[in-house]
Design an enzyme around this catalytic site. Structure first.
Site, PDB file in Angstrom:
ATOM      1  N   ARG A 256       0.850  -1.188   0.000  1.00 25.42           N
ATOM      2  CA  ARG A 256       0.000   0.000   0.000  1.00 25.42           C
ATOM      3  C   ARG A 256       0.883   1.234   0.000  1.00 25.42           C
ATOM      4  O   ARG A 256       1.880   1.298   0.724  1.00 25.42           O
ATOM      5  CB  ARG A 256      -0.933   0.020   1.221  1.00 25.42           C
ATOM      6  CG  ARG A 256      -2.146  -0.906   1.096  1.00 25.42           C
ATOM      7  CD  ARG A 256      -3.082  -0.437  -0.003  1.00 25.42           C
ATOM      8  NE  ARG A 256      -4.290  -1.243  -0.130  1.00 25.42           N
ATOM      9  CZ  ARG A 256      -4.421  -2.267  -0.963  1.00 25.42           C
ATOM     10  NH1 ARG A 256      -3.379  -2.651  -1.690  1.00 25.42           N
ATOM     11  NH2 ARG A 256      -5.566  -2.912  -1.057  1.00 25.42           N
ATOM     12  N   GLU A 285      -3.604   7.556  -6.035  1.00 24.31           N
ATOM     13  CA  GLU A 285      -3.556   6.814  -7.294  1.00 24.31           C
ATOM     14  C   GLU A 285      -4.577   7.368  -8.276  1.00 24.31           C
ATOM     15  O   GLU A 285      -5.762   7.438  -7.958  1.00 24.31           O
ATOM     16  CB  GLU A 285      -3.806   5.331  -7.027  1.00 24.31           C
ATOM     17  CG  GLU A 285      -2.738   4.710  -6.152  1.00 24.31           C
ATOM     18  CD  GLU A 285      -2.837   3.205  -5.994  1.00 24.31           C
ATOM     19  OE1 GLU A 285      -3.845   2.620  -6.466  1.00 24.31           O
ATOM     20  OE2 GLU A 285      -1.922   2.609  -5.402  1.00 24.31           O
ATOM     21  N   HIS A 304      -0.340  -0.151 -10.064  1.00 26.17           N
ATOM     22  CA  HIS A 304      -1.082  -1.038  -9.157  1.00 26.17           C
ATOM     23  C   HIS A 304      -1.504  -2.321  -9.874  1.00 26.17           C
ATOM     24  O   HIS A 304      -2.682  -2.712  -9.867  1.00 26.17           O
ATOM     25  CB  HIS A 304      -2.301  -0.317  -8.579  1.00 26.17           C
ATOM     26  CG  HIS A 304      -2.736  -0.870  -7.258  1.00 26.17           C
ATOM     27  ND1 HIS A 304      -3.204  -0.086  -6.223  1.00 26.17           N
ATOM     28  CD2 HIS A 304      -2.765  -2.142  -6.777  1.00 26.17           C
ATOM     29  CE1 HIS A 304      -3.514  -0.846  -5.178  1.00 26.17           C
ATOM     30  NE2 HIS A 304      -3.265  -2.106  -5.503  1.00 26.17           N
TER      31      HIS A 304
END
Length: 338
Positions: A256, A285, A304
């Site tokens: 994370r 993000e 990601h």
């Protein structure tokens, strides 16, 4: 029974429907909804995080539904209050961060998740990102694509370190970290493990347990993050912690983004204290246009993707469908959160 299969462009609605049908047959009504993720990044919806879609769409789709199977749909207090027939929500991911668990409990809605569905994929990707950062694979590929045979990357000062013979510190030793540890050991690394919540036997089987995070940082040529994001772990690696790493160390994060102070990381890369870094996750993000991450040297970034391969999508749908089957048969749920 009416079931909502709220899929997206990764765990697709028809994939959820196929796995549900294989598990529970055709005697139940399965309605499909496709959410915009990942073509549109997830975000905060009302009081829940990392969700895709909106409350009004979900309220309409859940009308009369007793079960909701999804990966990214928001399950907020407003939605739970507006879906009185709902009895079970199955989230196709490791943590149900897109569910208001307090509100679900208040409304008598059981919530399950699908732990481990992307552990292998994330572990594989971590190794790939680690090697890409250490061996400067993206830079050399870009040079060759631009028509330049970059011989300078073969010089001692530029070719980068290897895993064999290095000391790699893993922060977190759950389903992903333990897999990464085994792979690194096979490649010849000494693996240090810091996880105050893990079983000591599991730690000893995976590498060398280290009781103090500062000790791990001082000894590690490479550090990889595998911890969950909690109030205690937010900002776990900041300027002080990065300064403890040996000169020329490498940092990798596929867990994370908020575990790592990105400004401190950029400082360490720009000063040359860190040899390289690899990030698949970010505090925001996608990173905003003005982010220093976009110009930091020797930084490999991916959007990601660590937990994304075709096997993961099937795993999530299959584990979720199995939970629905248990629920319909009146059996104990295997992955019940509340």
């Amino acid at each position: 029974m009416r079931i909502l299969a709220a899929g997206d462009h990764f765990v697709a609605p028809d994939l959820l429907t196929r796995e549900l049908t294989a598990e529970i047959g055709t005697d139940h009504s399965i309605e499909e909804l496709r959410l915009p993720w990942p073509l549109t990044p997830f975000g905060r919806v009302a009081e829940v995080d990392e969700a895709s879609g909106d409350e009004d769409t979900m309220l309409t789709a859940l009308r009369g539904a007793e079960v909701c199977v999804t990966q990214m749909a928001p399950v907020t207090r407003k939605i739970l209050e507006g879906a009185p027939d709902l009895r079970l929500v199955v989230i196709g991911r490791g943590g149900p961060v897109n569910v208001n668990l307090d509100a679900a409990k208040e409304h008598g809605v059981q919530v399950c998740n699908t732990p481990g569905r992307n552990a292998a994929a994330t572990a594989e990707y971590t190794l790939g990102l680690m090697l890409a950062a250490m061996r400067r694979i993206p830079e050399t590929s870009a040079a060759l694509a631009a028509g330049r045979w970059a011989g300078e990357f073969y010089t001692y000062d530029n070719c980068g370190p290897g895993i064999d013979g290095s000391t790699v510190g893993l922060i977190g030793c759950g389903a992903v970290g333990s897999r990464v540890a085994r792979a690194l050991t096979a490649l010849g690394a000494q693996v240090l493990l810091y996880d105050p919540y893990a079983d000591q036997r599991v730690l000893r089987e995976s590498g060398e347990p280290v009781a103090d995070l500062d000790d791990l940082l001082r000894r590690s040529d490479v550090v990889s993050l595998h911890a969950r994001l909690t109030p205690e772990t937010r900002g776990l690696l900041g300027a002080r912690e990065l300064a403890l790493l040996p000169e020329g160390a490498v940092v990798v994060n596929c867990a994370r983004g908020a575990l790592l102070d990105e400004e401190a990381l950029c400082d360490a890369l720009e000063s040359g204290r860190l040899a390289a870094a690899g990030l698949d996750v970010f505090a925001v993000e996608p990173p905003p246009p003005g982010s220093r991450l976009r110009t930091a040297p020797r930084l490999v970034m991916t959007p990601h993707l660590a937990g994304a391969n075709t096997s993961v999508a099937h795993n999530a749908a299959r584990i979720a469908a199995a939970e629905v089957g248990r629920f319909l048969r009146g059996e104990p749920l295997a992955h019940r959160v509340i």
